[in-house]
Design an enzyme around this catalytic site. Structure first.
Site, PDB file in Angstrom:
ATOM      1  N   CYS A  65       0.820  -1.217   0.000  1.00 33.73           N
ATOM      2  CA  CYS A  65       0.000   0.000   0.000  1.00 33.73           C
ATOM      3  C   CYS A  65       0.857   1.271   0.000  1.00 33.73           C
ATOM      4  O   CYS A  65       0.334   2.373  -0.135  1.00 33.73           O
ATOM      5  CB  CYS A  65      -0.960   0.004   1.187  1.00 33.73           C
ATOM      6  SG  CYS A  65      -0.165   0.308   2.785  1.00 33.73           S
ATOM      7  N   HIS A  78       1.704  -3.102  11.083  1.00 29.03           N
ATOM      8  CA  HIS A  78       1.005  -2.796   9.830  1.00 29.03           C
ATOM      9  C   HIS A  78       1.027  -4.011   8.893  1.00 29.03           C
ATOM     10  O   HIS A  78       0.017  -4.331   8.259  1.00 29.03           O
ATOM     11  CB  HIS A  78       1.648  -1.600   9.132  1.00 29.03           C
ATOM     12  CG  HIS A  78       1.073  -1.324   7.773  1.00 29.03           C
ATOM     13  ND1 HIS A  78      -0.092  -0.614   7.574  1.00 29.03           N
ATOM     14  CD2 HIS A  78       1.484  -1.722   6.530  1.00 29.03           C
ATOM     15  CE1 HIS A  78      -0.365  -0.570   6.279  1.00 29.03           C
ATOM     16  NE2 HIS A  78       0.579  -1.232   5.628  1.00 29.03           N
ATOM     17  N   CYS A 168       7.044  10.284 -16.230  1.00 29.68           N
ATOM     18  CA  CYS A 168       8.185   9.909 -15.390  1.00 29.68           C
ATOM     19  C   CYS A 168       8.275   8.390 -15.356  1.00 29.68           C
ATOM     20  O   CYS A 168       7.259   7.698 -15.439  1.00 29.68           O
ATOM     21  CB  CYS A 168       7.981  10.460 -13.985  1.00 29.68           C
ATOM     22  SG  CYS A 168       9.530  10.712 -13.132  1.00 29.68           S
ATOM     23  N   ILE A 169       9.500   7.873 -15.221  1.00 28.16           N
ATOM     24  CA  ILE A 169       9.697   6.425 -15.278  1.00 28.16           C
ATOM     25  C   ILE A 169      10.846   6.049 -14.342  1.00 28.16           C
ATOM     26  O   ILE A 169      11.849   6.745 -14.267  1.00 28.16           O
ATOM     27  CB  ILE A 169       9.968   5.986 -16.741  1.00 28.16           C
ATOM     28  CG1 ILE A 169      10.135   4.469 -16.877  1.00 28.16           C
ATOM     29  CG2 ILE A 169      11.144   6.721 -17.352  1.00 28.16           C
ATOM     30  CD1 ILE A 169      10.106   3.984 -18.328  1.00 28.16           C
ATOM     31  N   THR A 171      12.780   2.464 -12.283  1.00 22.61           N
ATOM     32  CA  THR A 171      12.918   1.108 -11.754  1.00 22.61           C
ATOM     33  C   THR A 171      13.610   1.225 -10.403  1.00 22.61           C
ATOM     34  O   THR A 171      14.644   1.904 -10.294  1.00 22.61           O
ATOM     35  CB  THR A 171      13.768   0.227 -12.696  1.00 22.61           C
ATOM     36  OG1 THR A 171      13.202   0.236 -14.000  1.00 22.61           O
ATOM     37  CG2 THR A 171      13.849  -1.206 -12.186  1.00 22.61           C
ATOM     38  N   ARG A 177      19.107  -2.871 -13.926  1.00 20.04           N
ATOM     39  CA  ARG A 177      20.033  -3.672 -14.752  1.00 20.04           C
ATOM     40  C   ARG A 177      19.543  -5.107 -14.957  1.00 20.04           C
ATOM     41  O   ARG A 177      20.319  -6.021 -15.109  1.00 20.04           O
ATOM     42  CB  ARG A 177      21.455  -3.660 -14.169  1.00 20.04           C
ATOM     43  CG  ARG A 177      21.983  -2.259 -13.884  1.00 20.04           C
ATOM     44  CD  ARG A 177      23.462  -2.226 -13.608  1.00 20.04           C
ATOM     45  NE  ARG A 177      24.252  -2.559 -14.775  1.00 20.04           N
ATOM     46  CZ  ARG A 177      24.536  -1.715 -15.776  1.00 20.04           C
ATOM     47  NH1 ARG A 177      24.068  -0.487 -15.753  1.00 20.04           N
ATOM     48  NH2 ARG A 177      25.264  -2.096 -16.785  1.00 20.04           N
ATOM     49  N   GLY A 181      13.531  -1.632 -16.984  1.00 20.84           N
ATOM     50  CA  GLY A 181      13.368  -0.276 -17.525  1.00 20.84           C
ATOM     51  C   GLY A 181      12.951  -0.312 -18.987  1.00 20.84           C
ATOM     52  O   GLY A 181      12.017   0.389 -19.408  1.00 20.84           O
ATOM     53  N   GLU A 202       8.481  12.667 -21.977  1.00 19.28           N
ATOM     54  CA  GLU A 202       8.556  14.105 -21.715  1.00 19.28           C
ATOM     55  C   GLU A 202      10.004  14.564 -21.823  1.00 19.28           C
ATOM     56  O   GLU A 202      10.914  13.932 -21.303  1.00 19.28           O
ATOM     57  CB  GLU A 202       8.002  14.372 -20.311  1.00 19.28           C
ATOM     58  CG  GLU A 202       7.722  15.816 -20.034  1.00 19.28           C
ATOM     59  CD  GLU A 202       6.945  15.988 -18.740  1.00 19.28           C
ATOM     60  OE1 GLU A 202       7.490  16.600 -17.805  1.00 19.28           O
ATOM     61  OE2 GLU A 202       5.808  15.495 -18.672  1.00 19.28           O
ATOM     62  N   SER A 215      18.733   3.415 -26.924  1.00 20.09           N
ATOM     63  CA  SER A 215      19.006   1.981 -27.073  1.00 20.09           C
ATOM     64  C   SER A 215      17.737   1.229 -27.488  1.00 20.09           C
ATOM     65  O   SER A 215      17.766   0.383 -28.405  1.00 20.09           O
ATOM     66  CB  SER A 215      19.552   1.424 -25.756  1.00 20.09           C
ATOM     67  OG  SER A 215      19.724   0.037 -25.837  1.00 20.09           O
ATOM     68  N   LYS A 284      21.424  -4.870 -28.605  1.00 22.47           N
ATOM     69  CA  LYS A 284      20.937  -6.255 -28.573  1.00 22.47           C
ATOM     70  C   LYS A 284      19.485  -6.300 -28.096  1.00 22.47           C
ATOM     71  O   LYS A 284      18.989  -5.356 -27.476  1.00 22.47           O
ATOM     72  CB  LYS A 284      21.825  -7.119 -27.679  1.00 22.47           C
ATOM     73  CG  LYS A 284      21.769  -6.755 -26.210  1.00 22.47           C
ATOM     74  CD  LYS A 284      22.748  -7.604 -25.409  1.00 22.47           C
ATOM     75  CE  LYS A 284      22.686  -7.177 -23.940  1.00 22.47           C
ATOM     76  NZ  LYS A 284      23.696  -7.855 -23.143  1.00 22.47           N
TER      77      LYS A 284
END
Length: 314
Positions: A65, A78, A168-169, A171, A177, A181, A202, A215, A284
């Site tokens: 949560c 919790h 926005c992005i 990992t 790695r 992503g 953006e 890539s 690749k």
């Protein structure tokens, strides 16, 4: 992957004043690490958690949560009481142990605000944490018998006048790695294909963002050019991939596969050149790819009245 912010001179006076105040507050990073799920993670940047939490050296965060706590005792209690075992919203993708949930910031405001606060610990850019309503969040999870464990996410404006398919992005560090992503990037384009629109992240992108997207774009375009027989235009490639023509041109230029001739960009390729690029580790095939047969999603009906857009991204 985070975005480079506008300079103060480019902002309106009110935003500039808020940003300066934010910068003053963010010179000190108090939260050194977080405990979330089975991970203890060192934080990278300041995040504006409420004061009594923001000044702790360690925060305990429920991975389901995203509630944040100051003390281990509260966290353990919790864990015992929390009935949630997956993100809010609707599961729209499941392939093996990988799942993606779609969460509307309007319907699950607190969860999305908590997600933005968590993300800011690992993103060096200024974000509006509380204006989540104009955004949809796509949460990537690993599934096991204990539940859906958050891996990363991207956010997307419900109505983007600039045609952005990602705001926005991120990992989370323990999962970096591993190909997640690129999976999130690929997923954002699969949604654009379903919507029958082109999209772009953006701008401006950070250096890391540019590398990741370049890539991905390169691999997608090289795969098409390797297998296609006949004539292809930039417009054709954009239609096939949902990548914008500008992003395609800049990518092909970086690969030396396009020439400017008689006022237009012309694709110039040889099979040998394509194969040389595809042998490179940089281009690749991604470790994880989207199986479109596992995507259960229909584009939302577009509203007539467009949202006003947030000044920053989540």
């Amino acid at each position: 992957i985070n975005h480079v912010q506008k300079t103060y001179a480019e902002m309106d006076p009110t935003t500039a004043a808020l940003e300066k105040e934010h910068e003053t507050l963010t010179k000190v990073k108090y939260i050194d690490r977080i405990h979330i799920g089975r991970f203890e993670i060192d934080t990278w940047y300041f995040s504006p958690y409420p004061e009594e939490y923001g000044k702790c050296s360690k925060l305990w965060i429920c991975e389901f949560c995203l509630k944040y706590m100051q003390f281990e005792k509260s966290y353990r209690y919790h864990q015992y009481m929390c009935g949630q075992r997956q993100p809010h919203g609707k599961e729209i993708y499941r392939k093996g142990t990988i799942s993606i949930f779609e969460v509307d910031g309007l319907n699950y405001k607190l969860y999305c605000q908590n997600l933005c606060l968590l993300a800011k610990l690992f993103l060096d850019h200024k974000t509006l944490y509380f204006d989540v309503e104009p955004f949809i969040f796509y949460i990537l999870c690993e599934i096991d018998r204990d539940g859906a464990h958050i891996v990363g996410y991207f956010s997307k404006e419900k109505e983007s006048p600039d045609g952005n398919n990602v705001a926005c992005i991120l990992t989370l560090p323990p999962y970096q790695r591993k190909g997640y992503g690129k999976l999130l990037i690929a997923f954002s384009y699969e949604l654009s294909k379903r919507e029958q629109v082109t999209g772009s992240p953006e701008k401006p992108l950070s250096d890391l963002g540019k590398l990741s997207y370049r890539s991905y774009w390169s691999w997608v375009l090289l795969e098409i050019l390797r297998d296609f027989r006949g004539t292809l235009s930039i417009k054709d490639l954009s239609y096939m991939t949902s990548i914008t023509q500008n992003d395609i041109i800049s990518t092909l230029q970086s690969l030396n596969l396009v020439k400017y001739w008689k006022g237009q960009h012309v694709i110039c390729v040889t099979p040998k050149l394509i194969e040389e690029h595809l042998k490179s580790a940089e281009y690749k095939k991604p470790r994880l790819t989207v199986d479109i047969s596992s995507l259960k999603w229909t584009p939302p009906k577009k509203m007539n009245k467009k949202h006003k857009n947030s000044v920053s991204s989540h």
